[in-house]
Design a protein around this motif. Sequence first.
Motif, short mmCIF file in Angstrom:
data_model
loop_
_atom_site.label_atom_id
_atom_site.label_comp_id
_atom_site.label_asym_id
_atom_site.label_seq_id
_atom_site.Cartn_x
_atom_site.Cartn_y
_atom_site.Cartn_z
N SER A 43 48.68 -28.02 102.38
CA SER A 43 48.05 -29.32 102.09
C SER A 43 47.63 -30.03 103.38
CB SER A 43 48.97 -30.20 101.24
OG SER A 43 50.21 -30.36 101.88
N ILE A 44 48.42 -29.86 104.44
CA ILE A 44 48.04 -30.46 105.75
C ILE A 44 46.77 -29.79 106.27
CG2 ILE A 44 48.74 -30.74 108.17
CD1 ILE A 44 51.67 -30.96 107.17
N VAL A 45 46.74 -28.46 106.16
CA VAL A 45 45.55 -27.73 106.61
C VAL A 45 44.32 -28.21 105.84
CG1 VAL A 45 44.42 -25.45 106.70
CG2 VAL A 45 46.84 -25.69 107.36
N LYS A 46 44.46 -28.34 104.54
CA LYS A 46 43.36 -28.79 103.69
C LYS A 46 42.90 -30.19 104.11
CE LYS A 46 43.35 -26.83 99.56
NZ LYS A 46 44.01 -26.55 98.26
N TYR A 47 43.87 -31.07 104.37
CA TYR A 47 43.55 -32.44 104.81
C TYR A 47 42.72 -32.41 106.10
CZ TYR A 47 44.15 -37.11 106.76
OH TYR A 47 43.90 -38.34 107.32
N TYR A 48 43.16 -31.59 107.08
CA TYR A 48 42.45 -31.52 108.36
C TYR A 48 41.05 -30.93 108.20
CZ TYR A 48 46.73 -32.57 111.05
OH TYR A 48 47.83 -33.17 111.60
N ARG A 104 39.20 -31.21 105.63
CA ARG A 104 38.37 -32.23 104.97
C ARG A 104 38.08 -33.42 105.89
NH1 ARG A 104 41.29 -32.41 100.40
NH2 ARG A 104 42.33 -34.34 101.00
N ASN A 105 39.09 -33.87 106.63
CA ASN A 105 38.97 -35.14 107.37
C ASN A 105 38.94 -35.02 108.89
OD1 ASN A 105 39.27 -36.89 104.97
ND2 ASN A 105 41.27 -35.91 104.87
N GLY A 106 39.13 -33.80 109.41
CA GLY A 106 39.27 -33.67 110.86
C GLY A 106 40.72 -33.89 111.26
N VAL A 107 41.08 -33.50 112.48
CA VAL A 107 42.48 -33.58 112.91
C VAL A 107 42.85 -34.99 113.35
CG1 VAL A 107 42.60 -31.15 113.59
CG2 VAL A 107 41.82 -32.84 115.26
N ASP A 108 44.15 -35.23 113.56
CA ASP A 108 44.62 -36.56 113.97
C ASP A 108 44.23 -36.87 115.41
OD1 ASP A 108 46.04 -37.09 111.55
OD2 ASP A 108 47.60 -35.70 112.22
N ASN A 109 44.62 -35.98 116.30
CA ASN A 109 44.40 -36.23 117.73
C ASN A 109 43.39 -35.24 118.29
OD1 ASN A 109 46.22 -38.35 118.01
ND2 ASN A 109 47.96 -36.96 118.24
#
Length: 483
Positions: A309-314, A316-321
């Motif tokens: 789910s974290i991979v999917k989030y990144y 879709r939205n790009g990474v945090d840092n």
Amino acid sequence: MADYETQVVVIAGGPSGLSAAVQAAEDGAEVIVLEKAAAVGGAANMGMGPLGIGTKYQKQQMEDITVEKAFNMFMEYTHYNVDARLVKRYFEQSAETIEWLEDMGVEFEGAYRYFPKSEATWHIVKTDQGIGPRAASFMNKALYSRAQELGVKVLLETPAKKIIMKDGKVAGVLATDRDGKEVEIACKAAIVCTGGAGCNKKFIQEETGYKHGEDMFNFAIPGIMGDGLRMAWEAGADKLPVRIEQAAAVEGVDDLPGSVGNIMGQPNLLVNLAGKRVMNEDHMQNATYLSNVVSHQKGRVCVSIVDSSIVKYYIRNGVDNVSMVRPDPDVSDFVEGVKMAQANGNEGLFIADSIEELAEMAGIDVDNLVDTVEEYNDFCDSVDEEFFKDKRYLRPIVKAPFYGARIRPGGYGTVGGIRINENCEACDKDFEPVPGLYAAGADACNIYDDSYMFLLPGNSMGFAVNTGRIAGMSAAEYVEDED
């Protein structure tokens, strides 16, 4: 009878050597550069640009960074373990050095942070390809043409072997030409700029205790063997500790698609082989801090863990840092990237259907990791009671498949070893300058103490170019007085 005669010999033509040669020649000295490789530029061909403090770019970008602020930050960061006079002179000259480079035709994109928590001191060189690694090779080209314009003679594939001393002063340098013939250059001053010993495994182990390729994965630029350190010490310079300039990385990162290193370097769950967390993962963005943490763990290794789910989030939205070295947050090829890397023999990446399986694959204590993940997931519903990580970065590890990546200590090579003062004169055990001997760049970079100062990025190259200039000024003045 010497084969060449000159006033100043610069040993190696990387960023510090080229800067020293140009500055000494501008100040009226006659200069020969000895370069082991077939091209000049050294490690800077891989870098992106030097530090500057108080530059017009920072003013235009409304970045509030002054020499005073940077100096105080730096001295507190190193616990005052370093030479304040040298740090002050370097920082104070750094803005004028940016202009000095611009006068040679170097253009800059602006002043940048390396990662969000750092200051915008990194002056990235403009290229014809936009921002990216190797940008500083354009700076090297400009320095090289300026050196040629000033009549500096550059002898390529001619490694220096020994500094000749006479009556306690530098009198020449012995080198070997491309045919293996010994060449003697008579001179009054020698500037050592050989870039440390990042490629010398034996030397690294003797000096630091790390084993390159086993528990340390620093850049090993071919030919960077510590020649200058050895020559300077033999000529009477005092020996200071040689350290690795550390920055951790995902194991095998150079052969991985950018998305893999990018996602596995994000502030999710980081554990040691005991299955315990070891830091507030938000600080992983500072690769020096991360390398220090990893160095203190069993086996000098940690494992970064994410779920699907974290991979999917990144994706879709790009990474945090984001960082300037990986400014492209598109990570859509992550899953294929991991599989491809595994197929190519990368043993530091893991894909598992359960946390237990991931622990077994990575050699992590299974029960502890299961407990850690459970506790971490609870924190994700409230707050991180263990290391106080920002709520934004608390994402539960729940959905298979799970991904793990080994994080290893790494870095840019070695720093330090030759004692210098603020004039970049190489000094003996009594702190007295060795007449005619100077050092700059990584060989003389004793200013970080135990940890590279990543909060003021551009520091390695900034130190190289600025100490190169200082050594060039000092040597030119010395040879003039000697005549």
